[in-house]
Design a protein around this motif. Structure first.
Motif, PDB file in Angstrom:
ATOM      1  N   ASP A 175       0.849  -1.194   0.000  1.00 15.31           N
ATOM      2  CA  ASP A 175       0.000   0.000   0.000  1.00 15.31           C
ATOM      3  C   ASP A 175       0.882   1.240   0.000  1.00 15.31           C
ATOM      4  OD1 ASP A 175       0.888   0.119   2.626  1.00 15.31           O
ATOM      5  OD2 ASP A 175      -1.081   0.588   3.450  1.00 15.31           O
ATOM      6  N   ASP A 176       0.252   2.397  -0.195  1.00 12.03           N
ATOM      7  CA  ASP A 176       1.018   3.635  -0.327  1.00 12.03           C
ATOM      8  C   ASP A 176       1.617   4.062   0.998  1.00 12.03           C
ATOM      9  OD1 ASP A 176       0.334   4.337  -3.227  1.00 12.03           O
ATOM     10  OD2 ASP A 176      -1.550   3.724  -2.306  1.00 12.03           O
ATOM     11  N   ALA A 177       0.888   3.840   2.078  1.00 13.07           N
ATOM     12  CA  ALA A 177       1.430   4.186   3.394  1.00 13.07           C
ATOM     13  C   ALA A 177       2.713   3.415   3.656  1.00 13.07           C
ATOM     14  CB  ALA A 177       0.392   3.918   4.482  1.00 13.07           C
ATOM     15  N   GLY A 178       2.800   2.196   3.149  1.00 11.88           N
ATOM     16  CA  GLY A 178       4.007   1.392   3.326  1.00 11.88           C
ATOM     17  C   GLY A 178       5.238   2.083   2.757  1.00 11.88           C
ATOM     18  N   LEU A 179       5.072   2.757   1.632  1.00 11.99           N
ATOM     19  CA  LEU A 179       6.192   3.498   1.034  1.00 11.99           C
ATOM     20  C   LEU A 179       6.592   4.683   1.906  1.00 11.99           C
ATOM     21  CD1 LEU A 179       5.139   3.579  -2.729  1.00 11.99           C
ATOM     22  CD2 LEU A 179       6.868   2.138  -1.637  1.00 11.99           C
ATOM     23  N   VAL A 180       5.564   5.353   2.446  1.00 14.26           N
ATOM     24  CA  VAL A 180       5.796   6.509   3.309  1.00 14.26           C
ATOM     25  C   VAL A 180       6.488   6.074   4.613  1.00 14.26           C
ATOM     26  CG1 VAL A 180       4.477   8.088   4.780  1.00 14.26           C
ATOM     27  CG2 VAL A 180       4.027   7.993   2.312  1.00 14.26           C
ATOM     28  N   GLU A 181       6.120   4.899   5.117  1.00 13.16           N
ATOM     29  CA  GLU A 181       6.743   4.367   6.333  1.00 13.16           C
ATOM     30  C   GLU A 181       8.239   4.129   6.112  1.00 13.16           C
ATOM     31  OE1 GLU A 181       2.604   2.137   6.822  1.00 13.16           O
ATOM     32  OE2 GLU A 181       4.322   0.883   7.323  1.00 13.16           O
ATOM     33  N   LEU A 182       8.601   3.719   4.887  1.00 13.48           N
ATOM     34  CA  LEU A 182      10.024   3.491   4.577  1.00 13.48           C
ATOM     35  C   LEU A 182      10.835   4.776   4.721  1.00 13.48           C
ATOM     36  CD1 LEU A 182       9.787   1.129   1.447  1.00 13.48           C
ATOM     37  CD2 LEU A 182      10.389   0.499   3.798  1.00 13.48           C
ATOM     38  N   LEU A 183      10.168   5.922   4.581  1.00 11.94           N
ATOM     39  CA  LEU A 183      10.849   7.219   4.765  1.00 11.94           C
ATOM     40  C   LEU A 183      10.929   7.587   6.242  1.00 11.94           C
ATOM     41  CD1 LEU A 183       9.288   9.456   1.936  1.00 11.94           C
ATOM     42  CD2 LEU A 183      11.373   8.073   1.869  1.00 11.94           C
ATOM     43  N   GLY A 184      10.302   6.798   7.094  1.00 15.14           N
ATOM     44  CA  GLY A 184      10.314   7.084   8.520  1.00 15.14           C
ATOM     45  C   GLY A 184       9.193   8.006   8.979  1.00 15.14           C
ATOM     46  N   ALA A 185       8.244   8.275   8.092  1.00 13.23           N
ATOM     47  CA  ALA A 185       7.149   9.195   8.449  1.00 13.23           C
ATOM     48  C   ALA A 185       6.104   8.470   9.311  1.00 13.23           C
ATOM     49  CB  ALA A 185       6.491   9.743   7.199  1.00 13.23           C
ATOM     50  N   GLN A 186       5.445   9.244  10.187  1.00  7.47           N
ATOM     51  CA  GLN A 186       4.360   8.743  11.028  1.00  7.47           C
ATOM     52  C   GLN A 186       3.096   8.594  10.194  1.00  7.47           C
ATOM     53  OE1 GLN A 186       3.259   8.479  14.457  1.00  7.47           O
ATOM     54  NE2 GLN A 186       5.380   8.069  15.071  1.00  7.47           N
ATOM     55  N   VAL A 187       2.443   7.469  10.297  1.00  3.07           N
ATOM     56  CA  VAL A 187       1.162   7.268   9.621  1.00  3.07           C
ATOM     57  C   VAL A 187       0.075   7.152  10.685  1.00  3.07           C
ATOM     58  CG1 VAL A 187      -0.176   5.763   8.105  1.00  3.07           C
ATOM     59  CG2 VAL A 187       2.277   6.104   7.674  1.00  3.07           C
ATOM     60  N   ARG A 188      -0.960   7.997  10.560  1.00  2.70           N
ATOM     61  CA  ARG A 188      -2.044   8.008  11.545  1.00  2.70           C
ATOM     62  C   ARG A 188      -3.175   7.100  11.057  1.00  2.70           C
ATOM     63  NH1 ARG A 188      -4.267  11.337  15.392  1.00  2.70           N
ATOM     64  NH2 ARG A 188      -6.505  11.798  15.295  1.00  2.70           N
ATOM     65  N   THR A 189      -3.736   6.290  11.949  1.00  3.20           N
ATOM     66  CA  THR A 189      -4.927   5.527  11.572  1.00  3.20           C
ATOM     67  C   THR A 189      -6.174   6.226  12.095  1.00  3.20           C
ATOM     68  OG1 THR A 189      -4.881   4.134  13.569  1.00  3.20           O
ATOM     69  CG2 THR A 189      -3.693   3.309  11.629  1.00  3.20           C
ATOM     70  N   ILE A 190      -7.238   6.124  11.310  1.00  5.09           N
ATOM     71  CA  ILE A 190      -8.566   6.559  11.765  1.00  5.09           C
ATOM     72  C   ILE A 190      -9.507   5.366  11.580  1.00  5.09           C
ATOM     73  CG2 ILE A 190      -8.134   8.981  11.164  1.00  5.09           C
ATOM     74  CD1 ILE A 190     -10.079   8.524   8.758  1.00  5.09           C
ATOM     75  N   PRO A 191     -10.658   5.346  12.258  1.00  5.15           N
ATOM     76  CA  PRO A 191     -11.556   4.204  12.102  1.00  5.15           C
ATOM     77  C   PRO A 191     -12.005   4.032  10.643  1.00  5.15           C
ATOM     78  CG  PRO A 191     -12.153   5.495  14.031  1.00  5.15           C
ATOM     79  CD  PRO A 191     -11.131   6.302  13.274  1.00  5.15           C
ATOM     80  N   GLY A 192     -11.832   2.832  10.113  1.00  2.31           N
ATOM     81  CA  GLY A 192     -12.293   2.528   8.761  1.00  2.31           C
ATOM     82  C   GLY A 192     -13.771   2.196   8.762  1.00  2.31           C
ATOM     83  N   ASP A 193     -14.231   1.608   7.660  1.00  2.00           N
ATOM     84  CA  ASP A 193     -15.648   1.275   7.523  1.00  2.00           C
ATOM     85  C   ASP A 193     -15.747  -0.072   6.799  1.00  2.00           C
ATOM     86  OD1 ASP A 193     -18.403   1.163   6.381  1.00  2.00           O
ATOM     87  OD2 ASP A 193     -18.537   3.171   7.250  1.00  2.00           O
ATOM     88  N   PRO A 194     -16.551  -1.012   7.327  1.00  2.00           N
ATOM     89  CA  PRO A 194     -16.672  -2.310   6.654  1.00  2.00           C
ATOM     90  C   PRO A 194     -17.069  -2.188   5.182  1.00  2.00           C
ATOM     91  CG  PRO A 194     -17.779  -2.351   8.788  1.00  2.00           C
ATOM     92  CD  PRO A 194     -17.358  -0.925   8.552  1.00  2.00           C
ATOM     93  N   LEU A 195     -17.829  -1.124   4.841  1.00  2.00           N
ATOM     94  CA  LEU A 195     -18.259  -0.961   3.443  1.00  2.00           C
ATOM     95  C   LEU A 195     -17.116  -0.562   2.509  1.00  2.00           C
ATOM     96  CD1 LEU A 195     -21.718   0.797   3.893  1.00  2.00           C
ATOM     97  CD2 LEU A 195     -21.293  -1.478   2.916  1.00  2.00           C
ATOM     98  N   ALA A 196     -15.985  -0.206   3.080  1.00  2.00           N
ATOM     99  CA  ALA A 196     -14.815   0.121   2.255  1.00  2.00           C
ATOM    100  C   ALA A 196     -14.003  -1.127   1.913  1.00  2.00           C
ATOM    101  CB  ALA A 196     -13.950   1.155   2.953  1.00  2.00           C
ATOM    102  N   PHE A 197     -14.599  -2.305   2.032  1.00  2.00           N
ATOM    103  CA  PHE A 197     -13.889  -3.553   1.725  1.00  2.00           C
ATOM    104  C   PHE A 197     -13.463  -3.593   0.257  1.00  2.00           C
ATOM    105  CE2 PHE A 197     -16.985  -6.201  -0.695  1.00  2.00           C
ATOM    106  CZ  PHE A 197     -18.136  -5.448  -0.535  1.00  2.00           C
ATOM    107  N   LYS A 198     -12.343  -4.273   0.008  1.00  2.00           N
ATOM    108  CA  LYS A 198     -11.825  -4.386  -1.361  1.00  2.00           C
ATOM    109  C   LYS A 198     -12.476  -5.568  -2.064  1.00  2.00           C
ATOM    110  CE  LYS A 198      -7.470  -5.521  -2.201  1.00  2.00           C
ATOM    111  NZ  LYS A 198      -6.016  -5.368  -2.358  1.00  2.00           N
ATOM    112  N   ILE A 199     -13.123  -5.304  -3.175  1.00  2.00           N
ATOM    113  CA  ILE A 199     -13.793  -6.354  -3.937  1.00  2.00           C
ATOM    114  C   ILE A 199     -12.722  -7.125  -4.702  1.00  2.00           C
ATOM    115  CG2 ILE A 199     -15.543  -6.845  -5.690  1.00  2.00           C
ATOM    116  CD1 ILE A 199     -16.839  -4.099  -4.845  1.00  2.00           C
ATOM    117  N   THR A 200     -12.420  -8.320  -4.209  1.00  2.00           N
ATOM    118  CA  THR A 200     -11.272  -9.090  -4.705  1.00  2.00           C
ATOM    119  C   THR A 200     -11.664 -10.458  -5.237  1.00  2.00           C
ATOM    120  OG1 THR A 200      -9.898  -7.986  -3.035  1.00  2.00           O
ATOM    121  CG2 THR A 200      -8.971  -9.956  -4.049  1.00  2.00           C
ATOM    122  N   THR A 201     -12.598 -11.111  -4.586  1.00  2.00           N
ATOM    123  CA  THR A 201     -12.956 -12.494  -4.933  1.00  2.00           C
ATOM    124  C   THR A 201     -14.405 -12.551  -5.445  1.00  2.00           C
ATOM    125  OG1 THR A 201     -13.885 -12.990  -2.764  1.00  2.00           O
ATOM    126  CG2 THR A 201     -11.488 -13.282  -3.031  1.00  2.00           C
TER     127      THR A 201
END
Ligand code: C5P
Length: 223
Positions: free
Chosen positions: A181-207
């Protein structure tokens, strides 16, 4: 500052078992990328939307997306990371970027707006997160379990992921980096990533099962 949403929609979607790229598979009668873009517009928090699609789908994407001066379609790349890079190049004016998977088609506009609120409050990287229901284990190449991280400290991460523009551009300047994910790239720079509550409806349609769920959600919404 301008908020630009980058929508990677250039995946081939082999796991869905469909013949068209995943973002163009219909749910409730319309291609999922259309729902994703409509959700971004409905959030009222996004100034411009760049959708990255396979080269041979540019024309059909333009035709199916809501006609708007603020929605643009560009050619994506071989990997998701290449598609996001193409989106960054098409939107140099951004003060903030959201990166939002087309496959998270049913993401509530309210969640999108909450990510932008956190960015405008000064957080440089913001991702929606949900507790995980399953126990997650690490395994070796042979499938033998090598560890069981404490589930209480794990989160499933969704999109849109929001970033101060300079930070995301820096993360993508690095060559040969890998992250799911994109945050993973930002983490490699040492930047802080903040989480906020997600939503079940934001699920990734994969299968195929996710497609059934998406259709059922849309069916319930229109009933
Ligand atoms: O394959 P996965 O589910 O991780 O894809 C996540 C999102 O990234 C999807 O919306 C897909 O269309 C997009 N993608 C892309 N370019 C690629 C591969 C995936 O835009 N080359």
């Amino acid at each position: 500052g301008a908020v630009v949403a980058l929508v990677p929609a250039a995946g081939r979607g082999v796991r869905l078992g469909e013949s068209v790229p995943k973002a163009f598979v219909p749910i409730g009668g319309s291609p999922m990328v259309r729902y994703a873009v409509e959700g971004l517009i409905a959030s009222g928090a996004v100034d411009r939307i760049i959708v990255m699609v396979p080269a041979e789908f540019v024309e059909s994407a333009v035709a199916l997306l809501p006609p708007s001066d603020s929605v643009h379609v560009v050619v994506g790349g071989a990997e998701r990371i290449d598609s996001v890079r193409a989106g960054l190049a098409a939107a140099p004016e951004a003060a903030y970027y959201l990166v939002h998977d087309a496959a998270r088609a049913l993401t509530p506009p309210d969640l999108i707006a909450r990510v932008v609120t956190e960015l405008r409050a000064g957080h440089l990287a913001v991702v929606p997160a949900l507790p995980v229901a399953d126990t997650i284990k690490s395994v070796d190449a042979a499938g033998a379990v090598t560890g069981t991280p404490d589930r209480a400290g794990l989160r499933a991460i969704q999109t849109p992921q929001g970033f101060a523009a300079g930070l995301l551009r820096s993360a993508y300047l690095a060559e040969g980096v890998q992250a799911t994910d994109d945050a993973g790239l930002v983490e490699l720079l040492g930047a802080q990533v903040r989480t906020i509550p997600g939503d079940p409806l934001a699920f990734k349609i994969t299968t195929p099962l996710d497609l059934v769920l998406a259709d059922a959600v849309l069916d319930g919404a229109s009933a």
